[in-house]
Write a protein that holds these residues in place. Structure first.
Motif, PDB file in Angstrom:
ATOM      1  N   SER A  52       0.810  -1.229   0.000  1.00  0.00           N
ATOM      2  CA  SER A  52       0.000   0.000   0.000  1.00  0.00           C
ATOM      3  C   SER A  52       0.838   1.271   0.000  1.00  0.00           C
ATOM      4  CB  SER A  52      -0.979   0.014   1.180  1.00  0.00           C
ATOM      5  OG  SER A  52      -0.307   0.152   2.407  1.00  0.00           O
ATOM      6  N   SER A  53       2.014   1.232  -0.656  1.00  0.00           N
ATOM      7  CA  SER A  53       2.859   2.423  -0.716  1.00  0.00           C
ATOM      8  C   SER A  53       2.266   3.472  -1.654  1.00  0.00           C
ATOM      9  CB  SER A  53       4.273   2.078  -1.174  1.00  0.00           C
ATOM     10  OG  SER A  53       4.281   1.716  -2.551  1.00  0.00           O
ATOM     11  N   ALA A  96       4.400  11.076  -0.931  1.00  0.00           N
ATOM     12  CA  ALA A  96       4.438  11.488   0.478  1.00  0.00           C
ATOM     13  C   ALA A  96       3.707  12.810   0.674  1.00  0.00           C
ATOM     14  CB  ALA A  96       5.889  11.611   0.947  1.00  0.00           C
ATOM     15  N   ARG A 148       1.211  13.975  -1.081  1.00  0.00           N
ATOM     16  CA  ARG A 148      -0.236  13.762  -1.191  1.00  0.00           C
ATOM     17  C   ARG A 148      -0.814  13.176   0.098  1.00  0.00           C
ATOM     18  NH1 ARG A 148       0.996  12.143  -6.525  1.00  0.00           N
ATOM     19  NH2 ARG A 148       0.969   9.953  -5.939  1.00  0.00           N
ATOM     20  N   ARG A 149      -0.031  12.378   0.789  1.00  0.00           N
ATOM     21  CA  ARG A 149      -0.508  11.758   2.031  1.00  0.00           C
ATOM     22  C   ARG A 149      -0.526  12.741   3.193  1.00  0.00           C
ATOM     23  NH1 ARG A 149       1.683   5.633   2.060  1.00  0.00           N
ATOM     24  NH2 ARG A 149       0.448   5.012   0.272  1.00  0.00           N
ATOM     25  N   ASP A 150       0.428  13.633   3.244  1.00  0.00           N
ATOM     26  CA  ASP A 150       0.513  14.595   4.343  1.00  0.00           C
ATOM     27  C   ASP A 150       1.050  15.906   3.796  1.00  0.00           C
ATOM     28  OD1 ASP A 150       0.855  16.024   6.668  1.00  0.00           O
ATOM     29  OD2 ASP A 150       1.942  14.439   7.716  1.00  0.00           O
ATOM     30  N   THR A 203       7.960   7.229   5.735  1.00  0.00           N
ATOM     31  CA  THR A 203       7.292   5.955   5.458  1.00  0.00           C
ATOM     32  C   THR A 203       7.210   5.085   6.703  1.00  0.00           C
ATOM     33  OG1 THR A 203       9.364   4.979   4.658  1.00  0.00           O
ATOM     34  CG2 THR A 203       7.891   5.945   3.012  1.00  0.00           C
ATOM     35  N   HIS A 230       4.216   6.585   8.617  1.00  0.00           N
ATOM     36  CA  HIS A 230       2.920   6.423   7.957  1.00  0.00           C
ATOM     37  C   HIS A 230       2.794   5.025   7.418  1.00  0.00           C
ATOM     38  CE1 HIS A 230       3.389  10.780   8.145  1.00  0.00           C
ATOM     39  NE2 HIS A 230       2.084  10.828   8.178  1.00  0.00           N
TER      40      HIS A 230
END
Length: 183
Positions: A56-57, A123, A125-127, A180, A183
């Motif tokens: 799920s990276s 990264a 987009r995730r945070d 990573t 998260h």
């Protein structure tokens, strides 16, 4: 890659000034051999591959392919017209003769930075509250790729600047590993 050796990374052993004085610095004995630099870049390729393979990276390398092979790692450039991927060696040596050695190395290095930018974008987009310590800029078209404002292309005369750019690469990778892991 030893950051302290940046001043003499690729300089001549003994530089003599016009007045006849020897201008060699204390760093001249700290030259990093290309075999170690190639091995370090191979570890970077392996790290980015592992980050991509993490479940799920969400990491997808759109234009390039990482081929981890230790000190002889390669970067593949994908073509949109259906042609096979072109591979470039992410290794270099001053001792070996190759017509396009430095050009192929710089092409592979540019591909590595494209992959790094893809991971940084995932990264981000995730945070959206965090950013890497050194901004990677990949201009559209034929511009110069930079990290932290320094060009990443190696030309033999920019040893100190290139070493600092590689240090920035390692700093951003450390940031990505921490991100990573969290998260």
């Amino acid at each position: 890659m030893v950051a302290g050796a940046a001043a003499s990374f690729f300089s001549d052993q003994n530089t003599t000034s016009i007045s006849g004085e020897n201008n060699s610095s204390a760093f001249d004995s700290l030259k990093v051999p290309w075999s170690e630099t190639n091995a370090a870049l191979g570890q970077v390729v392996l790290l980015l591959s592992v980050l991509q393979a993490k479940p799920s990276s969400g990491i997808v390398f759109k234009t390039h392919e990482l081929i981890p092979m230790g000190a002889c790692s390669k970067i593949g450039v994908r073509h949109t017209d259906g042609r096979a991927t072109t591979e470039y060696g992410l290794f270099y040596s001053d001792e070996s003769f190759s017509f396009f050695g430095k050009r192929n190395f710089n092409t592979a290095l540019g591909g590595l930075f494209h992959c790094l930018k893809d991971v940084i974008n995932v990264a981000a987009r995730r945070d959206r509250t965090i950013t890497p310590p050194h901004e990677v800029i990949i201009p559209s078209g034929r511009g110069e790729i930079t990290i932290g404002g320094l060009p990443i292309a190696f030309d033999g005369s920019n040893g100190e600047s290139w070493s600092k750019a590689m240090k920035y690469l390692l700093t951003d990778l450390k940031w990505l590993v921490a991100f990573t892991t969290k998260h």
